[in-house]
Scaffold this motif. Structure first.
Motif, PDB file in Angstrom:
ATOM      1  N   GLY A  38      33.008  39.197  35.074  1.00 24.18           N
ATOM      2  CA  GLY A  38      34.029  38.217  34.736  1.00 24.18           C
ATOM      3  C   GLY A  38      35.144  38.209  35.768  1.00 24.18           C
ATOM      4  N   HIS A  39      35.752  37.037  35.933  1.00 26.64           N
ATOM      5  CA  HIS A  39      36.846  36.849  36.897  1.00 26.64           C
ATOM      6  C   HIS A  39      37.980  36.086  36.223  1.00 26.64           C
ATOM      7  CE1 HIS A  39      34.469  38.121  40.426  1.00 26.64           C
ATOM      8  NE2 HIS A  39      33.473  37.694  39.675  1.00 26.64           N
ATOM      9  N   SER A  40      39.190  36.234  36.765  1.00 28.59           N
ATOM     10  CA  SER A  40      40.361  35.557  36.212  1.00 28.59           C
ATOM     11  C   SER A  40      41.280  35.111  37.345  1.00 28.59           C
ATOM     12  CB  SER A  40      41.108  36.479  35.242  1.00 28.59           C
ATOM     13  OG  SER A  40      41.573  37.622  35.924  1.00 28.59           O
ATOM     14  N   ASN A  41      42.369  34.472  36.978  1.00 24.29           N
ATOM     15  CA  ASN A  41      43.386  33.992  37.926  1.00 24.29           C
ATOM     16  C   ASN A  41      44.520  34.985  38.058  1.00 24.29           C
ATOM     17  OD1 ASN A  41      42.376  31.351  38.348  1.00 24.29           O
ATOM     18  ND2 ASN A  41      43.183  30.756  36.368  1.00 24.29           N
ATOM     19  N   ALA A  42      45.082  35.034  39.251  1.00 20.27           N
ATOM     20  CA  ALA A  42      46.400  35.658  39.369  1.00 20.27           C
ATOM     21  C   ALA A  42      47.374  34.662  38.768  1.00 20.27           C
ATOM     22  CB  ALA A  42      46.733  35.927  40.830  1.00 20.27           C
ATOM     23  N   ALA A  49      51.365  46.296  37.868  1.00 23.65           N
ATOM     24  CA  ALA A  49      50.215  47.025  37.319  1.00 23.65           C
ATOM     25  C   ALA A  49      49.852  46.539  35.920  1.00 23.65           C
ATOM     26  CB  ALA A  49      50.506  48.522  37.305  1.00 23.65           C
ATOM     27  N   GLN A  50      50.837  46.212  35.119  1.00 27.60           N
ATOM     28  CA  GLN A  50      50.571  45.747  33.759  1.00 27.60           C
ATOM     29  C   GLN A  50      49.814  44.409  33.776  1.00 27.60           C
ATOM     30  OE1 GLN A  50      54.098  45.217  31.387  1.00 27.60           O
ATOM     31  NE2 GLN A  50      52.941  44.857  29.519  1.00 27.60           N
ATOM     32  N   GLU A  51      50.228  43.499  34.626  1.00 31.63           N
ATOM     33  CA  GLU A  51      49.557  42.201  34.718  1.00 31.63           C
ATOM     34  C   GLU A  51      48.157  42.355  35.313  1.00 31.63           C
ATOM     35  OE1 GLU A  51      49.443  37.923  34.227  1.00 31.63           O
ATOM     36  OE2 GLU A  51      50.268  39.643  33.210  1.00 31.63           O
ATOM     37  N   GLU A  52      48.008  43.223  36.301  1.00 25.31           N
ATOM     38  CA  GLU A  52      46.678  43.485  36.860  1.00 25.31           C
ATOM     39  C   GLU A  52      45.740  44.020  35.776  1.00 25.31           C
ATOM     40  OE1 GLU A  52      46.575  45.809  40.465  1.00 25.31           O
ATOM     41  OE2 GLU A  52      48.312  44.729  41.259  1.00 25.31           O
ATOM     42  N   PHE A  53      46.213  44.942  34.956  1.00 20.86           N
ATOM     43  CA  PHE A  53      45.412  45.493  33.871  1.00 20.86           C
ATOM     44  C   PHE A  53      45.040  44.398  32.866  1.00 20.86           C
ATOM     45  CE2 PHE A  53      45.074  47.372  29.623  1.00 20.86           C
ATOM     46  CZ  PHE A  53      44.035  48.269  29.830  1.00 20.86           C
ATOM     47  N   ARG A  54      46.011  43.582  32.480  1.00 19.01           N
ATOM     48  CA  ARG A  54      45.762  42.496  31.523  1.00 19.01           C
ATOM     49  C   ARG A  54      44.686  41.539  32.047  1.00 19.01           C
ATOM     50  NH1 ARG A  54      46.747  37.416  30.262  1.00 19.01           N
ATOM     51  NH2 ARG A  54      47.878  36.889  32.162  1.00 19.01           N
ATOM     52  N   LEU A  55      44.763  41.183  33.316  1.00 16.39           N
ATOM     53  CA  LEU A  55      43.784  40.252  33.882  1.00 16.39           C
ATOM     54  C   LEU A  55      42.405  40.901  34.026  1.00 16.39           C
ATOM     55  CD1 LEU A  55      46.035  38.418  36.466  1.00 16.39           C
ATOM     56  CD2 LEU A  55      45.159  37.540  34.284  1.00 16.39           C
ATOM     57  N   ARG A  56      42.366  42.193  34.305  1.00 13.98           N
ATOM     58  CA  ARG A  56      41.077  42.886  34.360  1.00 13.98           C
ATOM     59  C   ARG A  56      40.434  42.910  32.983  1.00 13.98           C
ATOM     60  NH1 ARG A  56      41.468  48.121  34.544  1.00 13.98           N
ATOM     61  NH2 ARG A  56      43.156  48.036  36.033  1.00 13.98           N
ATOM     62  N   PHE A  87      41.515  39.485  39.063  1.00 14.20           N
ATOM     63  CA  PHE A  87      41.769  38.429  40.042  1.00 14.20           C
ATOM     64  C   PHE A  87      41.442  38.890  41.465  1.00 14.20           C
ATOM     65  CE2 PHE A  87      45.541  40.951  39.852  1.00 14.20           C
ATOM     66  CZ  PHE A  87      46.033  40.973  41.147  1.00 14.20           C
ATOM     67  N   SER A  88      40.681  39.979  41.583  1.00 11.34           N
ATOM     68  CA  SER A  88      40.447  40.592  42.891  1.00 11.34           C
ATOM     69  C   SER A  88      39.626  39.735  43.857  1.00 11.34           C
ATOM     70  CB  SER A  88      39.774  41.962  42.719  1.00 11.34           C
ATOM     71  OG  SER A  88      38.480  41.796  42.158  1.00 11.34           O
ATOM     72  N   ARG A  89      38.855  38.789  43.334  1.00  8.83           N
ATOM     73  CA  ARG A  89      38.046  37.939  44.217  1.00  8.83           C
ATOM     74  C   ARG A  89      38.216  36.468  43.848  1.00  8.83           C
ATOM     75  NH1 ARG A  89      34.522  42.049  43.205  1.00  8.83           N
ATOM     76  NH2 ARG A  89      32.960  40.802  42.175  1.00  8.83           N
ATOM     77  N   MET A  90      39.457  36.028  43.910  1.00 10.82           N
ATOM     78  CA  MET A  90      39.737  34.626  43.608  1.00 10.82           C
ATOM     79  C   MET A  90      39.131  33.731  44.693  1.00 10.82           C
ATOM     80  SD  MET A  90      43.621  34.885  42.038  1.00 10.82           S
ATOM     81  CE  MET A  90      44.097  33.481  42.934  1.00 10.82           C
ATOM     82  N   ILE A  91      38.666  32.572  44.286  1.00  9.85           N
ATOM     83  CA  ILE A  91      38.093  31.604  45.213  1.00  9.85           C
ATOM     84  C   ILE A  91      39.178  30.670  45.741  1.00  9.85           C
ATOM     85  CG2 ILE A  91      36.471  29.673  45.406  1.00  9.85           C
ATOM     86  CD1 ILE A  91      34.734  31.144  43.325  1.00  9.85           C
ATOM     87  N   VAL A  92      40.108  30.281  44.873  1.00  8.53           N
ATOM     88  CA  VAL A  92      41.229  29.432  45.288  1.00  8.53           C
ATOM     89  C   VAL A  92      42.525  30.175  44.992  1.00  8.53           C
ATOM     90  CG1 VAL A  92      39.956  27.281  44.904  1.00  8.53           C
ATOM     91  CG2 VAL A  92      41.349  28.194  43.081  1.00  8.53           C
TER      92      VAL A  92
END
Length: 112
Positions: A38-42, A49-56, A87-92
């Protein structure tokens, strides 16, 4: 049938059709293990760190939802694993408002 909450009926129907076709292919080719990623947006230019964790976690839940649907469609649970890429591999980029939806995706990695 997966809910695909918040999507237009036509988009949800297309997504369900896609999952049905993927399940049929996976059930024909049982020699493969499947990683569902699964992938998400920044959501901002600067992430903490909290937002990175939430998106992961969001991206992992996205992958889990797809896994559960594939199990419902008779793909063996033991063949699948999930991964949340966040969001580590966003396309746009996050500021491309018209195309940001592209980052909200699930990818399938087949392992022989």
């Amino acid at each position: 049938m997966t809910n695909f909450e918040g999507l237009a009926n036509e988009t949800a129907a297309n997504n369900n059709d896609t999952l049905n076709r993927i399940a049929a292919l996976l059930n024909m080719h049982t020699g493969y293990q499947i990683i569902i990623e699964g992938h998400s947006n920044a959501t901002a230019g600067i992430m903490n760190a909290q937002e990175e964790f939430r998106l992961r976690m969001l991206s992992e839940q996205r992958a889990l939802t797809v896994l559960e649907e594939l199990v419902r469609l008779s793909v063996s649970y033991s063949r699948m694993t999930i991964r949340g890429a966040g969001f580590s591999r966003m396309i746009v980029p996050y500021n491309d408002i018209d195309n940001i939806w592209i980052n909200r995706r699930v990818e399938f990695i087949l392992v022989k």
